[in-house]
Design a protein around this motif. Sequence first.
Motif, PDB file in Angstrom:
ATOM      1  N   ARG A 161      84.939 105.300  55.498  1.00 30.18           N
ATOM      2  CA  ARG A 161      84.580 106.639  55.969  1.00 30.18           C
ATOM      3  C   ARG A 161      85.784 107.551  55.846  1.00 30.18           C
ATOM      4  O   ARG A 161      86.888 107.193  56.251  1.00 30.18           O
ATOM      5  N   GLN A 162      85.570 108.727  55.280  1.00 32.01           N
ATOM      6  CA  GLN A 162      86.630 109.717  55.212  1.00 32.01           C
ATOM      7  C   GLN A 162      86.617 110.500  56.525  1.00 32.01           C
ATOM      8  O   GLN A 162      85.666 111.220  56.826  1.00 32.01           O
ATOM      9  N   VAL A 163      87.663 110.320  57.315  1.00 33.00           N
ATOM     10  CA  VAL A 163      87.756 110.949  58.631  1.00 33.00           C
ATOM     11  C   VAL A 163      88.150 112.411  58.498  1.00 33.00           C
ATOM     12  O   VAL A 163      87.604 113.282  59.164  1.00 33.00           O
ATOM     13  N   ASP A 164      89.116 112.670  57.632  1.00 35.28           N
ATOM     14  CA  ASP A 164      89.551 114.031  57.336  1.00 35.28           C
ATOM     15  C   ASP A 164      90.181 114.011  55.944  1.00 35.28           C
ATOM     16  O   ASP A 164      90.125 113.004  55.249  1.00 35.28           O
ATOM     17  N   ARG A 165      90.777 115.109  55.522  1.00 33.13           N
ATOM     18  CA  ARG A 165      91.315 115.212  54.158  1.00 33.13           C
ATOM     19  C   ARG A 165      92.376 114.166  53.837  1.00 33.13           C
ATOM     20  O   ARG A 165      92.602 113.840  52.683  1.00 33.13           O
ATOM     21  N   SER A 166      93.021 113.629  54.868  1.00 37.42           N
ATOM     22  CA  SER A 166      94.126 112.703  54.599  1.00 37.42           C
ATOM     23  C   SER A 166      93.971 111.340  55.285  1.00 37.42           C
ATOM     24  O   SER A 166      94.935 110.589  55.339  1.00 37.42           O
ATOM     25  N   THR A 167      92.770 111.031  55.770  1.00 35.60           N
ATOM     26  CA  THR A 167      92.567 109.760  56.454  1.00 35.60           C
ATOM     27  C   THR A 167      91.255 109.118  56.025  1.00 35.60           C
ATOM     28  O   THR A 167      90.195 109.740  56.105  1.00 35.60           O
ATOM     29  N   ILE A 168      91.357 107.872  55.574  1.00 35.26           N
ATOM     30  CA  ILE A 168      90.180 107.064  55.230  1.00 35.26           C
ATOM     31  C   ILE A 168      90.241 105.821  56.106  1.00 35.26           C
ATOM     32  O   ILE A 168      91.269 105.143  56.160  1.00 35.26           O
ATOM     33  N   GLU A 169      89.145 105.523  56.792  1.00 37.81           N
ATOM     34  CA  GLU A 169      89.073 104.300  57.584  1.00 37.81           C
ATOM     35  C   GLU A 169      88.101 103.339  56.927  1.00 37.81           C
ATOM     36  O   GLU A 169      87.068 103.746  56.396  1.00 37.81           O
ATOM     37  N   CYS A 170      88.458 102.058  56.973  1.00 41.07           N
ATOM     38  CA  CYS A 170      87.677 101.029  56.288  1.00 41.07           C
ATOM     39  C   CYS A 170      87.577  99.793  57.156  1.00 41.07           C
ATOM     40  O   CYS A 170      88.536  99.405  57.816  1.00 41.07           O
ATOM     41  N   VAL A 171      86.410  99.185  57.155  1.00 41.48           N
ATOM     42  CA  VAL A 171      86.223  97.863  57.744  1.00 41.48           C
ATOM     43  C   VAL A 171      85.669  96.969  56.640  1.00 41.48           C
ATOM     44  O   VAL A 171      84.793  97.377  55.877  1.00 41.48           O
ATOM     45  N   THR A 172      86.241  95.800  56.513  1.00 41.45           N
ATOM     46  CA  THR A 172      85.764  94.847  55.513  1.00 41.45           C
ATOM     47  C   THR A 172      85.889  93.446  56.081  1.00 41.45           C
ATOM     48  O   THR A 172      86.803  93.168  56.859  1.00 41.45           O
ATOM     49  N   GLY A 173      84.949  92.603  55.718  1.00 40.96           N
ATOM     50  CA  GLY A 173      85.036  91.247  56.236  1.00 40.96           C
ATOM     51  C   GLY A 173      83.839  90.395  55.882  1.00 40.96           C
ATOM     52  O   GLY A 173      82.973  90.786  55.112  1.00 40.96           O
ATOM     53  N   MET A 174      83.842  89.233  56.481  1.00 42.00           N
ATOM     54  CA  MET A 174      82.772  88.251  56.296  1.00 42.00           C
ATOM     55  C   MET A 174      82.013  88.128  57.606  1.00 42.00           C
ATOM     56  O   MET A 174      82.628  88.007  58.664  1.00 42.00           O
ATOM     57  N   LEU A 175      80.694  88.138  57.529  1.00 42.17           N
ATOM     58  CA  LEU A 175      79.848  87.943  58.694  1.00 42.17           C
ATOM     59  C   LEU A 175      79.419  86.486  58.756  1.00 42.17           C
ATOM     60  O   LEU A 175      79.608  85.735  57.795  1.00 42.17           O
ATOM     61  N   ASP A 176      78.856  86.082  59.866  1.00 43.93           N
ATOM     62  CA  ASP A 176      78.351  84.720  59.988  1.00 43.93           C
ATOM     63  C   ASP A 176      77.394  84.424  58.842  1.00 43.93           C
ATOM     64  O   ASP A 176      76.495  85.212  58.558  1.00 43.93           O
ATOM     65  N   GLY A 177      77.628  83.308  58.159  1.00 37.07           N
ATOM     66  CA  GLY A 177      76.754  82.897  57.065  1.00 37.07           C
ATOM     67  C   GLY A 177      77.070  83.506  55.715  1.00 37.07           C
ATOM     68  O   GLY A 177      76.392  83.211  54.732  1.00 37.07           O
ATOM     69  N   ASP A 178      78.095  84.337  55.615  1.00 41.81           N
ATOM     70  CA  ASP A 178      78.428  84.986  54.347  1.00 41.81           C
ATOM     71  C   ASP A 178      79.127  84.062  53.350  1.00 41.81           C
ATOM     72  O   ASP A 178      79.196  84.378  52.180  1.00 41.81           O
ATOM     73  N   GLY A 179      79.680  82.978  53.799  1.00 39.98           N
ATOM     74  CA  GLY A 179      80.401  82.110  52.882  1.00 39.98           C
ATOM     75  C   GLY A 179      80.816  80.826  53.558  1.00 39.98           C
ATOM     76  O   GLY A 179      80.263  80.437  54.590  1.00 39.98           O
TER      77      GLY A 179
END
Length: 142
Positions: A109-127
Amino acid sequence: MERRRWDIDQRFTGIASGQALAPGVKRLAEVLDREGWVTEDPEAHLLHHLKRICDEPGSRWHLRDARLQEDGVYEVDVEPPAGLQAAELSIRDAIMLLAPVAEASFAARQVDRSTIECVTGMLDGDGDYAAHGHLIRLRIQN
């Protein structure tokens, strides 16, 4: 008058809700509340990938600094190459930088012109491994 969704929008509304993909997004949102889900040592898991992308010829990024915050967010300071301003880079540019650390679930998600927030990961059962993930905040600086 309703607000346009882009410059030539004449409909002012879309064709459907987002429910078709909501279950996966909700699973990701729910796991964010799980104590211990954020993986330790982002320097070992993330930093070398981000450095590699920044060091590639023609990269739109220069890595300045990275540090783990108390709330588990890995804050990464990057700057655009000479001649470009932060405002000239888009979320697409940020996703290109983040793509090498993306796991089975990824949201940015682009929070503002100079900040991007990201969540990434594995959920239960993904691997083969237990659920885990990373929180990343890109801070684009000039």
